[in-house]
Motif scaffolding. Structure first.
Motif, short mmCIF file in Angstrom:
data_model
loop_
_atom_site.label_atom_id
_atom_site.label_comp_id
_atom_site.label_asym_id
_atom_site.label_seq_id
_atom_site.Cartn_x
_atom_site.Cartn_y
_atom_site.Cartn_z
N SER A 183 -9.58 8.93 7.10
CA SER A 183 -9.92 10.25 6.54
C SER A 183 -10.33 10.14 5.08
O SER A 183 -11.27 10.80 4.63
CB SER A 183 -8.72 11.19 6.65
N ILE A 184 -9.61 9.30 4.35
CA ILE A 184 -9.93 9.14 2.92
C ILE A 184 -11.29 8.47 2.76
O ILE A 184 -12.10 8.89 1.93
CB ILE A 184 -8.82 8.32 2.21
N MET B 60 0.85 -1.20 0.00
CA MET B 60 0.00 0.00 0.00
C MET B 60 0.89 1.25 0.00
O MET B 60 1.93 1.29 0.67
CB MET B 60 -0.90 -0.01 1.24
N ASN C 136 -5.28 6.19 10.34
CA ASN C 136 -5.81 7.56 10.35
C ASN C 136 -5.99 8.09 8.93
O ASN C 136 -7.00 8.71 8.60
CB ASN C 136 -4.88 8.50 11.12
N VAL C 137 -4.98 7.84 8.10
CA VAL C 137 -5.06 8.33 6.72
C VAL C 137 -6.22 7.66 6.00
O VAL C 137 -7.05 8.32 5.35
CB VAL C 137 -3.73 8.06 5.96
N MET C 138 -6.29 6.32 6.11
CA MET C 138 -7.33 5.60 5.40
C MET C 138 -8.72 5.98 5.91
O MET C 138 -9.68 6.05 5.14
CB MET C 138 -7.12 4.08 5.50
N GLU D 227 -14.13 10.78 3.18
CA GLU D 227 -14.34 11.64 2.00
C GLU D 227 -14.98 10.87 0.87
O GLU D 227 -15.74 11.42 0.09
CB GLU D 227 -13.02 12.21 1.52
N PHE E 75 -4.41 12.00 -2.35
CA PHE E 75 -5.59 11.26 -2.79
C PHE E 75 -6.56 12.19 -3.50
O PHE E 75 -7.12 11.86 -4.55
CB PHE E 75 -6.25 10.60 -1.58
N GLN E 76 -6.75 13.36 -2.91
CA GLN E 76 -7.71 14.32 -3.49
C GLN E 76 -7.25 14.83 -4.86
O GLN E 76 -8.07 15.15 -5.71
CB GLN E 76 -7.88 15.52 -2.54
N LEU F 129 4.91 6.14 14.32
CA LEU F 129 3.90 6.17 13.26
C LEU F 129 2.76 5.20 13.55
O LEU F 129 2.06 4.77 12.64
CB LEU F 129 4.55 5.85 11.91
N PHE G 78 -0.78 5.54 11.97
CA PHE G 78 -0.68 6.51 10.87
C PHE G 78 -1.54 6.07 9.68
O PHE G 78 -2.39 6.82 9.19
CB PHE G 78 0.79 6.64 10.44
N VAL G 79 -1.31 4.84 9.24
CA VAL G 79 -2.04 4.33 8.07
C VAL G 79 -3.54 4.34 8.33
O VAL G 79 -4.33 4.78 7.47
CB VAL G 79 -1.56 2.91 7.70
N PHE H 142 -0.93 12.66 2.51
CA PHE H 142 -1.56 11.54 1.80
C PHE H 142 -3.01 11.87 1.43
O PHE H 142 -3.48 11.47 0.36
CB PHE H 142 -1.50 10.28 2.65
N ILE H 143 -3.69 12.57 2.31
CA ILE H 143 -5.08 12.94 2.01
C ILE H 143 -5.12 13.88 0.81
O ILE H 143 -5.91 13.72 -0.12
CB ILE H 143 -5.75 13.58 3.25
N MET I 29 13.00 8.58 14.41
CA MET I 29 11.73 8.76 13.71
C MET I 29 10.59 8.84 14.72
O MET I 29 10.53 8.05 15.66
CB MET I 29 11.55 7.55 12.80
N VAL J 290 0.52 4.25 1.25
CA VAL J 290 0.69 4.97 2.53
C VAL J 290 1.77 4.29 3.37
O VAL J 290 2.66 4.94 3.91
CB VAL J 290 -0.64 5.03 3.30
N GLN J 291 1.67 2.97 3.42
CA GLN J 291 2.64 2.20 4.20
C GLN J 291 4.06 2.38 3.65
O GLN J 291 5.02 2.52 4.39
CB GLN J 291 2.26 0.73 4.15
N GLN K 274 5.15 6.39 4.11
CA GLN K 274 4.84 7.17 5.32
C GLN K 274 6.10 7.69 6.01
O GLN K 274 6.14 8.85 6.43
CB GLN K 274 4.01 6.33 6.29
N GLY L 33 2.24 14.72 7.67
CA GLY L 33 2.39 13.53 6.84
C GLY L 33 1.05 12.94 6.47
O GLY L 33 0.80 12.58 5.31
N GLN L 34 0.16 12.86 7.45
CA GLN L 34 -1.18 12.33 7.17
C GLN L 34 -1.93 13.24 6.20
O GLN L 34 -2.58 12.77 5.26
CB GLN L 34 -1.96 12.20 8.48
#
Lengths: 165, 198
Positions: free
Chosen positions: B70-71, A1, B66-68, B74, A36-37, B60, B63-64, A32-33, B57, A3-4, A7, A28-29
């Motif tokens: 949000s997407i 994926m 949260n992103v997914m 939408e 996507f948009q 994270l 992280f994934v 990605f959003i 670092m 994002v993975q 990231q 960072g989040q």
């Protein structure tokens, strides 16, 4: 994926520009959003990763401008932000020595200007090429090269005793 | 043999592998014979190591997700998007039909105002002619050469009065037929000559 896969780099790019780790993760989040948009606007003129890093850097720059969170090189805010960075763990002598070295490195980083700190973090932490860094920071590749040379030379001078230990 | 001052600015890029083949070869040959530049190069490499240790670092975790999340928020289901699209389309059609109707009505109004005679023509379409029309009926051949030749005249009056004369003969035998549809009344008038009183 995707994002993975990206990231860590994306957050690293954001962190090189905003420094606060929490802000970097949030940016960072958001990167990605946004990606996507705006996926339809990706024309393939650059690699996907470069496109992604550029979004991250644009967001980070906007963030600094909007939130006035830009970390000045010698300010108190910079010191506080750098203190938030977690150090190594463990209570052995080796761990203590590592902590001490890390503290000195972070102190030395504060001595650099924002431009020099950005390039060295993007290069050393994220392993980005000069081309990618010039793209992200919107400056010529030669500028990246000279800034990196100066940043390394300056850090080397500041950490002379650390290097020797 | 290159001088250290010429090589030093290239060492950083050399450690990153970002020099051209020609420059790389030049630095490599210099490093073979210069211990100071070799030390600098080692320091640059170690510096990278220290930086990576000192600035770890950020976590994270999540992280994934949260992103997914949000997407996904939408990106609504296809059915919802299709219904939304149809709603928008319907809204557009209502607007188009309303505008079209308004345009036609305006055009008609302008036409009437610009040409008053049109009013009469339009009225005649629905209510008949505005002015009485008198028609002279085709004359039939005389049945009796002695009798005066009848002249048949039919006339009508404006229909808005509802009453009309369906037949009128001026010459003997005088006959007039008067109809009033409102009252369902028809009056047939005969002159003295036609009544047979003579």
């Amino acid at each position: 994926m995707l994002v993975q896969r990206y990231q860590q780099r994306v957050v690293g790019v954001a962190r090189a520009l905003v420094h606060n780790p929490d802000d970097a993760v949030e940016l960072g989040q958001e990167t990605f959003i946004r990606a996507f948009q705006n996926l339809k606007s990706f024309e393939g003129r650059s690699s996907f990763s470069t496109w992604l890093y550029r979004i991250a850097s644009n967001l980070a720059i906007d963030w600094r401008r909007r939130e006035s969170r830009y970390m000045v090189a010698h300010g108190e805010e910079a010191e506080n932000e750098l203190r938030k960075i977690p150090s190594g763990e463990g209570d052995s002598f080796r761990a203590l020595a590592r902590d001490e070295t890390s503290r000195k490195v972070r102190e030395a980083l504060k001595e650099l200007t924002a431009e020099h700190r950005q390039v060295i973090l993007l290069r050393e932490m994220e392993g980005l090429s000069y081309e990618e860094i010039s793209d992200i920071l919107s400056c010529p590749k030669g500028t990246v090269m000279s800034r990196l040379h100066y940043a390394r030379s300056h850090l080397r001078d500041l950490l002379k005793d650390v290097e020797a230990s | 043999m290159s001088h250290c001052d010429d090589i030093a600015p290239l060492l950083s890029a050399y450690s990153d592998g970002e020099l051209s083949p020609l420059e790389t070869d030049q630095v490599t040959r210099h490093l073979d014979s210069c211990e100071a530049c070799r030390d600098t190069l080692v320091d640059f490499v170690l510096l990278g190591h220290h930086l990576r240790s000192a600035v770890p670092m950020p976590s994270l975790d999540g992280f994934v997700e949260n992103v997914m999340g949000s997407i996904a928020a939408e990106r609504r289901p296809l059915r919802d998007r299709a219904l939304n699209w149809l709603d928008e389309l319907r809204g557009r059609w209502v607007a188009i039909v309303s505008l079209g109707g308004a345009a036609i009505a305006t055009a008609a109004l302008l036409l009437v105002l610009a040409e008053p005679a049109t009013v009469g023509r339009l009225a005649s379409l629905f209510h008949g002619p505005a002015n009485p029309v008198v028609e002279v009926a085709k004359q039939e051949p005389p049945r009796n050469p002695v009798e005066p030749e009848p002249v048949a005249v039919t006339a009508s009056v404006p229909s808005n009065s509802q009453a009309f004369i369906s037949r009128l003969e001026a010459k003997p035998p005088s006959v007039a037929t008067w109809s009033e549809p409102d009252n369902k009344t028809t009056v047939i008038w005969l002159g003295d000559d036609a009544s047979g009183n003579d």
